[in-house]
Design a protein around this motif. Structure first.
Motif, short mmCIF file in Angstrom:
data_model
loop_
_atom_site.label_atom_id
_atom_site.label_comp_id
_atom_site.label_asym_id
_atom_site.label_seq_id
_atom_site.Cartn_x
_atom_site.Cartn_y
_atom_site.Cartn_z
N VAL A 170 0.84 -1.62 0.12
CA VAL A 170 -0.15 0.00 -0.03
C VAL A 170 0.80 1.46 -0.25
O VAL A 170 0.71 2.19 -0.62
N TRP A 224 1.08 4.10 -3.08
CA TRP A 224 1.36 5.20 -3.60
C TRP A 224 1.91 6.34 -2.95
O TRP A 224 1.55 7.61 -3.36
N ALA A 272 -5.90 7.04 1.78
CA ALA A 272 -5.50 5.91 2.03
C ALA A 272 -4.63 5.38 2.99
O ALA A 272 -4.38 4.19 3.33
N LEU A 324 -6.60 -2.69 3.53
CA LEU A 324 -6.39 -2.19 3.28
C LEU A 324 -6.85 -1.65 2.46
O LEU A 324 -5.79 0.24 1.94
N TRP A 325 -7.02 -1.87 1.51
CA TRP A 325 -7.45 -1.55 0.04
C TRP A 325 -8.59 -0.92 -0.14
O TRP A 325 -8.79 -0.38 -1.52
N THR A 345 -8.94 2.53 -1.07
CA THR A 345 -8.17 3.17 -2.54
C THR A 345 -9.40 2.27 -3.37
O THR A 345 -9.21 3.32 -4.60
N CYS A 348 -8.61 -5.15 -6.34
CA CYS A 348 -7.44 -4.84 -5.81
C CYS A 348 -7.47 -6.06 -5.10
O CYS A 348 -6.08 -6.82 -4.98
#
Length: 407
Positions: free
Chosen positions: A120, A124, A148, A311-312, A315, A360
């Motif tokens: 991640v 980013w 994010a 985590l995504w 995003t 993702c």
């Protein structure tokens, strides 16, 4: 279509048959619900507003405070810490019984937490650098990167509590609760410094974590403790919101003078106690529901990729927003979240967010799976390969054993 459903049912049956009989499936169900609650909650209250070529963050809770009680269902962090304390405490006992040292046990758990984070941060970092070189407004880049990476604060706190599990196993939840009470009394009642509230970042989430540890030791009677926590926490939260001036929203609201979550307040802790009580009370129903192979397979897969999903998910929201931005400001996606039209539009966009998250997951799931395979000695929650189940045995707690017999 019929053949596809048959394939799904066969896969679910294999997962169900390969799960150890002593496993408490209700714990995994609670973890899955907590993760999905956070994801859906963020998707419902995070708005990226297009304004003069820039994007800035906003929330419908700022414009429609009447929605605050509805969002309570999606603020499930306390349940995640409850399950985390329960699993870590039980896992440490099982690791010691196998002769695994604390250092190896902790290293394996930290690896599973933080190695997926690297992907991640790397993506980013590159995205932010490219956007800056392309001339994108600094405010837009800052907003996107902040959203994010915002889930990472949770992992830092969770990692610190996990590392302190041997100490927290000896600690009653009343101690961190007393710290939260005194911190809020000083900063709100006696005019103390606002920075003192950051003590609650650890103390506040230590309350459900130590509750989970006590649960793993068999010190909580699930029904009596569940009802006491649920009723006591709900009444305390209602009193704090109605008469002590705490906000009704249990998540952060941009522009609000006081936040229940950043840093955690006494109100969000008592609210978490009510959630923990409800989680304990629901274990019996969840165990019965998890006897159905398809339901258990879905929960098991969410647990297997919990870090990737967590985590995504922000995003996924931002990618959807950015990709559709050239099409003009779209209700529920680029417009100000100041009315019911935005709410209806946001609900309509949720399937597209889910599709973006699926993409993702497809791209980055191997990171989490690689970590799990390398750290299997520490006993992850459950491991499912593409066509096989890795049986992970653990010493069940008293409540787990009783739950398994009841199921």
């Amino acid at each position: 279509m019929r053949d596809a459903w048959r394939s799904v049912h066969r896969g679910a049956a294999r997962i169900d048959a390969g799960t150890p009989a002593e496993r408490d499936r209700a714990v995994d169900a609670l973890r899955a619900l907590a993760v999905l609650g956070v994801v859906l909650g963020h998707w419902l209250v995070t708005a990226l507003v297009a304004d003069g070529g820039t994007l800035h963050a906003d929330s419908p809770l700022r414009h429609l405070p009447v929605l605050a009680p509805i969002c309570w269902a999606f603020q499930t962090l306390a349940v995640f810490f409850l399950v985390g304390g329960h699993v870590a405490s039980r896992g440490l006992v099982a690791a010691r019984a196998r002769g695994t040292t604390y250092r190896r046990w902790l290293a394996a758990r930290m690896s599973r937490l933080f190695k997926p984070v690297a992907a991640v941060i790397a993506l980013w970092s590159v995205t932010a650098a490219c956007a800056a070189f392309a001339g994108v407004e600094f405010m837009t880049v800052r907003t996107l990167v902040k959203l994010a990476l915002s889930p990472l604060w949770f992992l830092v706190v969770f990692a610190a509590l996990t590392a302190a599990t041997p100490l927290l196993n000896r600690l009653t939840p009343l101690w961190p609760l007393a710290v939260v009470i005194h911190v809020d009394l000083v900063r709100f009642g006696l005019g103390g410094p606002s920075w003192l509230g950051w003590v609650n970042v650890v103390a506040g989430w230590m309350v459900p974590y130590t509750l989970g540890a006590a649960w793993s030791r068999g010190e909580l009677d699930r029904l009596r403790a569940g009802w006491a926590l649920f009723i006591g926490g709900a009444v305390a939260t209602a009193v704090l919101v109605a008469w002590a001036g705490y906000p009704a929203s249990m998540v952060g609201v941009p522009g609000a003078s006081v936040s229940n979550l950043n840093p955690p307040s006494l109100a969000v802790v008592t609210f978490g106690l009510a959630q923990c009580g409800l989680a304990l009370l629901s274990c019996g129903a969840l165990r019965r529901a998890m006897c159905r192979p398809t339901a258990w397979a879905a929960v098991a897969l969410v647990n297997l990729y919990a870090m990737t999903i967590f985590l995504w998910h922000q995003t996924a929201l931002m990618v959807t927003t950015a990709v559709l931005l050239p099409g003009g400001p779209l209700p529920g996606l680029h417009t100000s979240p100041d009315g019911w039209v935005w709410i209806a539009g946001r609900l309509a966009w949720l399937p597209l967010f889910a599709l973006a998250l699926t993409l993702c997951w497809t791209a980055f799931r191997h990171v989490e799976q690689g970590v799990r395979r390398r750290s299997s000695a520490s006993g992850p929650p459950v491991e499912f390969g593409s066509s096989r189940v890795v049986r992970v045995h653990r010493a069940p707690s008293r409540d787990t054993a009783e739950g398994g017999r009841r199921a």
